[in-house]
Scaffold this motif. Structure first.
Motif, short mmCIF file in Angstrom:
data_model
loop_
_atom_site.label_atom_id
_atom_site.label_comp_id
_atom_site.label_asym_id
_atom_site.label_seq_id
_atom_site.Cartn_x
_atom_site.Cartn_y
_atom_site.Cartn_z
N UNK A 88 0.83 -1.21 0.00
CA UNK A 88 0.00 0.00 0.00
C UNK A 88 0.86 1.26 0.00
N UNK A 89 1.92 1.27 0.81
CA UNK A 89 2.79 2.44 0.85
C UNK A 89 3.50 2.65 -0.49
N UNK A 90 3.82 1.56 -1.17
CA UNK A 90 4.45 1.69 -2.49
C UNK A 90 3.49 2.35 -3.49
N UNK A 91 2.23 1.92 -3.48
CA UNK A 91 1.26 2.55 -4.37
C UNK A 91 1.03 4.01 -3.99
N UNK A 92 1.03 4.28 -2.69
CA UNK A 92 0.74 5.64 -2.21
C UNK A 92 1.94 6.57 -2.31
N UNK A 93 3.00 6.11 -2.96
CA UNK A 93 4.16 6.96 -3.20
C UNK A 93 4.50 7.04 -4.68
N UNK A 94 3.65 6.45 -5.52
CA UNK A 94 3.96 6.35 -6.95
C UNK A 94 3.11 7.34 -7.74
N UNK A 95 3.66 8.52 -7.95
CA UNK A 95 2.95 9.55 -8.72
C UNK A 95 1.93 10.33 -7.90
N UNK A 96 1.71 9.93 -6.67
CA UNK A 96 0.83 10.66 -5.75
C UNK A 96 1.58 10.79 -4.42
N UNK A 97 1.26 11.84 -3.68
CA UNK A 97 1.98 12.08 -2.43
C UNK A 97 1.05 12.43 -1.27
N UNK A 98 0.11 11.55 -0.93
CA UNK A 98 -0.81 11.89 0.17
C UNK A 98 -0.13 11.99 1.52
N UNK A 99 1.02 11.32 1.67
CA UNK A 99 1.72 11.33 2.96
C UNK A 99 2.66 12.54 3.11
N UNK A 100 2.85 13.30 2.05
CA UNK A 100 3.82 14.39 2.08
C UNK A 100 3.50 15.37 3.21
N UNK A 101 4.40 15.45 4.21
CA UNK A 101 4.26 16.34 5.37
C UNK A 101 3.00 16.05 6.20
N UNK A 102 2.46 14.85 6.06
CA UNK A 102 1.26 14.47 6.83
C UNK A 102 1.70 13.88 8.17
N UNK A 103 1.12 14.34 9.28
CA UNK A 103 1.46 13.77 10.59
C UNK A 103 1.04 12.31 10.68
N UNK A 104 1.95 11.47 11.17
CA UNK A 104 1.69 10.04 11.29
C UNK A 104 2.10 9.55 12.67
N UNK A 105 1.25 8.73 13.26
CA UNK A 105 1.56 8.04 14.51
C UNK A 105 1.51 6.55 14.23
N UNK A 106 2.51 5.81 14.71
CA UNK A 106 2.60 4.38 14.44
C UNK A 106 2.36 3.59 15.72
N UNK A 107 1.50 2.59 15.63
CA UNK A 107 1.21 1.69 16.75
C UNK A 107 1.37 0.25 16.26
N UNK A 108 1.25 -0.69 17.18
CA UNK A 108 1.33 -2.09 16.78
C UNK A 108 0.88 -3.03 17.87
N UNK A 109 0.34 -4.15 17.46
CA UNK A 109 -0.08 -5.20 18.39
C UNK A 109 0.51 -6.51 17.93
N UNK A 110 0.96 -7.31 18.91
CA UNK A 110 1.66 -8.55 18.59
C UNK A 110 1.17 -9.68 19.48
N UNK A 111 1.04 -10.88 18.91
CA UNK A 111 0.63 -12.05 19.70
C UNK A 111 1.66 -12.38 20.77
N UNK A 112 2.93 -12.14 20.48
CA UNK A 112 4.01 -12.50 21.40
C UNK A 112 4.34 -11.39 22.38
N UNK A 113 5.45 -11.59 23.10
CA UNK A 113 5.82 -10.64 24.14
C UNK A 113 6.82 -9.60 23.71
#
Length: 200
Positions: A88-113
């Protein structure tokens, strides 16, 4: 009220990352508006010569463009982010720039510890690429370990410490988004630079 797009970084039907984003949407509904966006349904990125972007990617890009910021939740597979998120990130960087200077927060959930620290670092590296150039909130790594046991039947997080940490990070993200609204002086130049990279 600010509006955020929440990208589900997996196509797994039983995803605790989707649960986490759903919890964020519900728990903070009095302060922010969150729209969950699935990343499935995109073809495998193949850098088409005509630079034709799939309608699904254009739809996601439009949602990101119209949002105040993006929250991404990623699992970790083999020390990396899932293929569906990278695609998805590859498509969203190919000729379009919706993420350009867009604030992003990253989270994650994992089955393990061990959490999703490596996957989050991987996503940060991708978002910092010249074709994406997102504004990633620093020092904001948020991980839910043993995520199969982290939520009750109503999708509520059990651990109060996890909730309090998330509340602090969302509050920080709100301030980060406000700060970012004043940092737009180079946006047009960055977009032009990204376009040149794609055509060279």
């Amino acid at each position: 009220m600010r509006k955020y797009v929440a990208l589900v970084g997996t196509n797994s039907k039983r995803s605790t990352n989707r649960q986490l984003l759903s919890f964020i949407k519900k728990h903070f509904s009095n302060n922010i508006q969150v729209e969950l966006v699935e990343l499935g349904g995109l073809p495998i990125f193949d850098k088409p010569r005509n630079m034709k972007i799939p309608p699904r990617a254009m739809d996601i890009a439009d949602k990101i463009d119209k949002s105040d910021g993006v929250i991404i939740s990623t699992p970790e597979y083999d020390h990396a982010a899932p293929a569906v998120l990278m695609n998805a990130l590859e498509w969203l960087s190919y000729g379009i720039q919706p993420f350009m200077d867009k604030p992003v927060m990253i989270t994650g959930a994992s089955f393990g510890g061990l959490g999703t620290s490596r996957a989050q670092a991987h996503v940060r590296q991708m978002l910092d690429a010249p074709e994406l150039r997102a504004r990633i909130m620093p020092s904001s790594e948020y991980m839910v370990a043993h995520s199969l046991q982290a939520f009750d039947d109503d999708g509520q997080l059990f651990d109060q410490n996890n909730i309090e940490k998330l509340e602090g990070l969302i509050a920080d993200f709100q301030e980060f988004v406000e700060l970012n609204s004043h940092l737009k002086h180079n946006l047009n130049v960055n977009r032009l630079d990204a376009s040149r990279i794609m055509t060279n």
